[in-house]
Structure formats: C-alpha cells, structure tokens
Design a protein around this motif. Structure first.
Motif, PDB file in Angstrom:
ATOM      1  N   ALA A  96     -38.676 -47.914   7.066  1.00 47.33           N
ATOM      2  CA  ALA A  96     -39.591 -47.357   6.068  1.00 47.33           C
ATOM      3  C   ALA A  96     -40.163 -48.452   5.183  1.00 47.33           C
ATOM      4  CB  ALA A  96     -38.861 -46.321   5.219  1.00 47.33           C
ATOM      5  N   ALA A  97     -39.319 -49.370   4.726  1.00 43.71           N
ATOM      6  CA  ALA A  97     -39.779 -50.455   3.863  1.00 43.71           C
ATOM      7  C   ALA A  97     -40.795 -51.342   4.588  1.00 43.71           C
ATOM      8  CB  ALA A  97     -38.588 -51.290   3.387  1.00 43.71           C
ATOM      9  N   ILE A  98     -40.526 -51.657   5.848  1.00 42.70           N
ATOM     10  CA  ILE A  98     -41.436 -52.506   6.617  1.00 42.70           C
ATOM     11  C   ILE A  98     -42.778 -51.805   6.847  1.00 42.70           C
ATOM     12  CG2 ILE A  98     -41.801 -53.595   8.874  1.00 42.70           C
ATOM     13  CD1 ILE A  98     -38.785 -54.121   8.968  1.00 42.70           C
ATOM     14  N   LEU A  99     -42.736 -50.526   7.191  1.00 35.97           N
ATOM     15  CA  LEU A  99     -43.972 -49.790   7.465  1.00 35.97           C
ATOM     16  C   LEU A  99     -44.818 -49.631   6.199  1.00 35.97           C
ATOM     17  CD1 LEU A  99     -42.694 -46.992   9.880  1.00 35.97           C
ATOM     18  CD2 LEU A  99     -43.848 -49.126  10.453  1.00 35.97           C
ATOM     19  N   LEU A 100     -44.183 -49.383   5.060  1.00 37.62           N
ATOM     20  CA  LEU A 100     -44.937 -49.258   3.820  1.00 37.62           C
ATOM     21  C   LEU A 100     -45.545 -50.594   3.409  1.00 37.62           C
ATOM     22  CD1 LEU A 100     -42.717 -46.864   1.673  1.00 37.62           C
ATOM     23  CD2 LEU A 100     -44.715 -46.339   3.061  1.00 37.62           C
ATOM     24  N   LEU A 101     -44.823 -51.663   3.627  1.00 37.53           N
ATOM     25  CA  LEU A 101     -45.371 -52.993   3.350  1.00 37.53           C
ATOM     26  C   LEU A 101     -46.590 -53.257   4.221  1.00 37.53           C
ATOM     27  CD1 LEU A 101     -45.306 -55.795   2.041  1.00 37.53           C
ATOM     28  CD2 LEU A 101     -43.606 -56.472   3.765  1.00 37.53           C
ATOM     29  N   ALA A 102     -46.505 -52.879   5.501  1.00 42.67           N
ATOM     30  CA  ALA A 102     -47.643 -53.048   6.404  1.00 42.67           C
ATOM     31  C   ALA A 102     -48.844 -52.231   5.929  1.00 42.67           C
ATOM     32  CB  ALA A 102     -47.242 -52.632   7.823  1.00 42.67           C
ATOM     33  N   GLY A 103     -48.580 -51.031   5.407  1.00 45.62           N
ATOM     34  CA  GLY A 103     -49.664 -50.207   4.899  1.00 45.62           C
ATOM     35  C   GLY A 103     -50.355 -50.821   3.697  1.00 45.62           C
ATOM     36  N   LEU A 104     -49.584 -51.367   2.753  1.00 41.29           N
ATOM     37  CA  LEU A 104     -50.182 -52.008   1.587  1.00 41.29           C
ATOM     38  C   LEU A 104     -50.989 -53.234   1.979  1.00 41.29           C
ATOM     39  CD1 LEU A 104     -47.281 -51.756  -1.033  1.00 41.29           C
ATOM     40  CD2 LEU A 104     -49.368 -50.394  -0.919  1.00 41.29           C
TER      41      LEU A 104
END
Length: 208
Positions: free
Chosen positions: A62-70
């Motif tokens: 989740a943390a990695i995917l949200l970082l990718a989104g930002l």
C-alpha cells in the motif's frame, strides 16, 4: 497530459487506497488469536498468521503504490502548477517516500523475537523515520491540495488536503478525549486516507 502509463498509475493508486484500509482491519476480525504453542507456529489463515504474514506485505504494498500515485500526479501536473505548489508537492512526495521506507523497516520485523536487538533497532529507526516523513508529508499535501482548490480543481484538492487532516483530527481527538477507537482500531484513522487515494486514483485514471 494523458498517457496509458498515467491511467495505469490511477489504477495503482486506487488499489493502494484499498490496501491501506485492508492493512488497518483489526486482526481479531479474522478469528480468535491462537494461544500456547500456536503463538510460535500459528495455524494458516488464523488471526495471528494473518497479522504476521499477510498484513506486513499488504501494508508495504500500500505504501509503495500510494507513493507511485503521488509521483505520477506530480509528474502529470508539474507544468500546470505554480512554483510554490510544485515545491510543496515535492516535499510531500519526499515525506511519503520516507514513510514508505519506515513502513518497510517496521513491518520487516514482524514475527521477530522481541529480544532481537536488530529487530528492535529497525522498529525504532522506522518509527523515527515515520515521524519525520509525516512532518514533511502532512503540510506538503495540505499546501499541494490548496493549490488545486485555487485552480478550481476542488475534488482532488480536497482529497489531498482533507484526507491527512481528517485522519490527524481523528487521532488528536481520540487522544484528547481519551476515547478508545476499538473495535475499529486503526481502520477509522486510515479511512479518510483511503478515500483520498481513491479520489486521486480516479483523477489520474480520467487523465483530466
């Protein structure tokens, strides 16, 4: 600017928002916790097994995917943002990256013995990095969102600025009032962040 990669980033961000909520679900919802010898070797799919095996993977993902989104949002809109908004967006992304690293450190110790000095140090370093990342990401996201609101993009602006603020208010309010968040636990705190991620993901998916 719209490209297939940006649309893919929208889907990834939405998935990250869902995984944030899944990672915060109280493990007791999955059943009773094993006791005695099962603590060291819990049955597969038991609450303790989920806590030690599944939740760490989900939280890090989740943390990695949200970082990718930002990162994708910043890349897509970088040329249309004012300089001050770009700076705050960059600060928010750096803070999110630090929080992601902290999440990896903390959850890499799941299942380790409490007497393991290395595991304890990882947790302490992870907590410290998490606090640093939050201090950077929170004001960065709020200012980034305010910039979108000023540019008549209220939905994504409210998501970026409101999600972290509402979550922070839940934490501060529960601590100040001495109210326990059980039985929902951390799920109450992360739901605004999860909803914000879904809104950002939808915006990226549309490519507007």
């Amino acid at each position: 600017m719209w490209t297939p990669s940006i649309r893919l980033a929208g889907g990834v961000t939405g998935l990250g928002g869902l995984l944030v909520a899944v990672a915060a679900v109280p493990t007791r919802w999955f059943g009773p916790r094993p006791t005695d010898s099962y603590v060291f070797d819990p049955p597969r799919f038991s609450a303790l097994w989920v806590e030690r095996t599944v939740i760490p993977v989900v939280a890090v993902a989740a943390a990695i995917l949200l970082l990718a989104g930002l990162l994708s949002l910043l890349w897509r809109d970088r040329e249309r943002m004012a300089r001050w908004q770009r700076w705050f967006a960059a600060i928010a992304v750096v803070g999110a990256a630090i929080v992601t690293l902290a999440t990896m450190l903390v959850f890499s110790t799941e299942g380790s013995a409490t007497s393991d000095v290395s595991a304890t140090m990882n947790v302490l370093i992870g907590v410290a990095l998490g606090l640093l990342g939050t201090v950077l990401a929170l004001p960065g996201l709020v200012a980034w969102g305010v910039g979108y609101v000023r540019n008549e993009r209220r939905r994504i602006g409210a998501a970026l600025a409101g999600g972290p603020v509402v979550s922070g208010l839940f934490v501060a309010g529960s601590l100040a009032a001495g109210v326990s968040l059980d039985p929902l636990g951390g799920l109450v705190i992360v739901l605004p962040l999860s909803l914000a991620a879904l809104i950002v993901g939808a915006d990226l998916w549309r490519g507007t």
